[in-house]
Design an enzyme around this catalytic site. Structure first.
Site, PDB file in Angstrom:
ATOM      1  N   ARG A  23       0.812  -1.223   0.000  1.00 26.68           N
ATOM      2  CA  ARG A  23       0.000   0.000   0.000  1.00 26.68           C
ATOM      3  C   ARG A  23       0.841   1.267   0.000  1.00 26.68           C
ATOM      4  NH1 ARG A  23      -2.758  -0.946   5.484  1.00 26.68           N
ATOM      5  NH2 ARG A  23      -0.620  -1.614   5.807  1.00 26.68           N
ATOM      6  N   GLU A  28       6.839   7.644  11.303  1.00 29.52           N
ATOM      7  CA  GLU A  28       6.641   8.639  12.363  1.00 29.52           C
ATOM      8  C   GLU A  28       7.693   9.711  12.131  1.00 29.52           C
ATOM      9  OE1 GLU A  28       7.688   7.698  16.612  1.00 29.52           O
ATOM     10  OE2 GLU A  28       5.494   7.622  16.745  1.00 29.52           O
ATOM     11  N   GLN A  46       5.900  25.948  15.770  1.00 30.40           N
ATOM     12  CA  GLN A  46       5.356  26.366  14.481  1.00 30.40           C
ATOM     13  C   GLN A  46       5.808  25.396  13.406  1.00 30.40           C
ATOM     14  OE1 GLN A  46       5.750  30.606  13.606  1.00 30.40           O
ATOM     15  NE2 GLN A  46       6.319  30.131  11.505  1.00 30.40           N
ATOM     16  N   ASP A  47       4.898  25.036  12.494  1.00 31.30           N
ATOM     17  CA  ASP A  47       5.229  24.250  11.308  1.00 31.30           C
ATOM     18  C   ASP A  47       5.080  25.137  10.087  1.00 31.30           C
ATOM     19  OD1 ASP A  47       5.708  21.915  12.660  1.00 31.30           O
ATOM     20  OD2 ASP A  47       3.962  20.841  11.921  1.00 31.30           O
ATOM     21  N   ASN A  48       6.046  25.058   9.177  1.00 30.79           N
ATOM     22  CA  ASN A  48       5.999  25.813   7.923  1.00 30.79           C
ATOM     23  C   ASN A  48       6.036  24.837   6.756  1.00 30.79           C
ATOM     24  OD1 ASN A  48       6.093  28.209   9.382  1.00 30.79           O
ATOM     25  ND2 ASN A  48       8.312  28.338   9.259  1.00 30.79           N
ATOM     26  N   ARG A  59      16.185  29.454  -1.647  1.00 32.75           N
ATOM     27  CA  ARG A  59      15.616  30.209  -0.527  1.00 32.75           C
ATOM     28  C   ARG A  59      16.660  30.188   0.583  1.00 32.75           C
ATOM     29  NH1 ARG A  59       9.620  30.665  -1.028  1.00 32.75           N
ATOM     30  NH2 ARG A  59       9.006  29.417  -2.822  1.00 32.75           N
ATOM     31  N   HIS A  62      18.880  32.003   5.530  1.00 28.12           N
ATOM     32  CA  HIS A  62      18.099  32.807   6.467  1.00 28.12           C
ATOM     33  C   HIS A  62      18.339  32.397   7.920  1.00 28.12           C
ATOM     34  CE1 HIS A  62      15.032  33.044   2.947  1.00 28.12           C
ATOM     35  NE2 HIS A  62      15.988  33.942   2.795  1.00 28.12           N
ATOM     36  N   LYS A  72      15.445  24.611  13.665  1.00 31.41           N
ATOM     37  CA  LYS A  72      14.557  24.124  12.612  1.00 31.41           C
ATOM     38  C   LYS A  72      14.806  22.641  12.382  1.00 31.41           C
ATOM     39  CE  LYS A  72      14.539  28.532  10.121  1.00 31.41           C
ATOM     40  NZ  LYS A  72      14.973  29.226   8.896  1.00 31.41           N
ATOM     41  N   TYR A 132       8.994  22.281   7.593  1.00 30.85           N
ATOM     42  CA  TYR A 132       9.924  22.363   8.720  1.00 30.85           C
ATOM     43  C   TYR A 132       9.255  22.900   9.972  1.00 30.85           C
ATOM     44  CZ  TYR A 132      10.589  27.203   6.974  1.00 30.85           C
ATOM     45  OH  TYR A 132      10.414  28.487   6.537  1.00 30.85           O
ATOM     46  N   LYS A 169      15.161  40.026  -1.900  1.00 32.78           N
ATOM     47  CA  LYS A 169      15.866  40.113  -0.618  1.00 32.78           C
ATOM     48  C   LYS A 169      17.109  39.216  -0.602  1.00 32.78           C
ATOM     49  CE  LYS A 169      14.276  37.962   3.016  1.00 32.78           C
ATOM     50  NZ  LYS A 169      13.455  37.533   4.145  1.00 32.78           N
ATOM     51  N   ASP A 170      16.967  38.001  -1.123  1.00 40.80           N
ATOM     52  CA  ASP A 170      18.096  37.068  -1.100  1.00 40.80           C
ATOM     53  C   ASP A 170      19.209  37.488  -2.059  1.00 40.80           C
ATOM     54  OD1 ASP A 170      16.905  35.575   0.868  1.00 40.80           O
ATOM     55  OD2 ASP A 170      16.164  34.012  -0.485  1.00 40.80           O
TER      56      ASP A 170
END
Length: 190
Positions: A23, A28, A46-48, A59, A62, A72, A132, A169-170
């Site tokens: 399947r 986990e 927080q999850d992003n 990206r 940072h 993170k 993350y 910005k980067d």
């Protein structure tokens, strides 16, 4: 769960177990108690989830400065990316050094990037998703960045400057030599 150290103290690769059959698989992807058993005792708040449509989207690099610095835990939900952590802790024996690893849906690997490190990635497939966890809330007033292609970092991103897809910005982030890092190395911690 496999936990592997890297050349940067505190940056670790985590590979959760996968249990599969006809399947698909079950994994986990995060378990606070199991990570605490191996010395990773963090609370994530927080999850992003980020989608990059184009191959070569960069990206980063940072970070958030104290008091809103973030640890993170990064993984790839779909596609494939090259993920990078750079030590920006003043006085660290590995200051300016980096670690990079391919994270993909297929390999299931995760990268733990502690506070005191700049973080970034480049996509290697269209439609790549990065997911993350962060140990602190997003606080734009504490945001910082480091130029992704700073030659002093010697990072092989696998993409040339002309084809990299970047935010405005980067494109103008400071080089390491110009960065006044808000982080200081403490020998008693990672």
């Amino acid at each position: 769960m496999l936990v592997e150290p890297t050349n940067l103290s505190g940056v670790v690769v985590i590979t959760p177990s996968r249990f599969g059959d006809h399947r698909g698989f079950f994994s986990e992807s995060y378990n606070q108690a199991k990570l605490a058993e191996v010395g990773i005792d963090l609370t994530f708040v927080q999850d992003n989830h980020s989608l990059s449509d184009t191959v070569g989207t960069v990206r980063g690099l940072h970070f958030q400065a104290p008091p809103k610095a973030q640890d993170k835990l990064v993984r790839c939900g779909k596609g494939r990316l090259f993920d990078v952590a750079v030590d920006i802790r003043k006085g660290s024996p590995t200051f300016g050094q980096s670690f990079g690893i391919e994270l993909s849906f297929e390999n299931g690997k995760q990268l733990l990037v502690p506070a005191g490190f700049a973080h970034g990635f480049v996509t290697r497939e269209a439609g790549t998703e990065i997911i993350y966890k962060c140990s602190n809330d997003y606080a734009p007033e504490t945001e910082g960045a480091l130029l992704w292609n700073d030659p002093s970092l010697c990072i092989d991103w696998g993409v040339d400057d002309a084809s990299a897809v970047l935010s405005d910005k980067d494109k103008i982030a400071p080089r390491l030599v110009e960065l006044d890092s808000p982080f200081t190395f403490d020998e008693g911690t990672t």
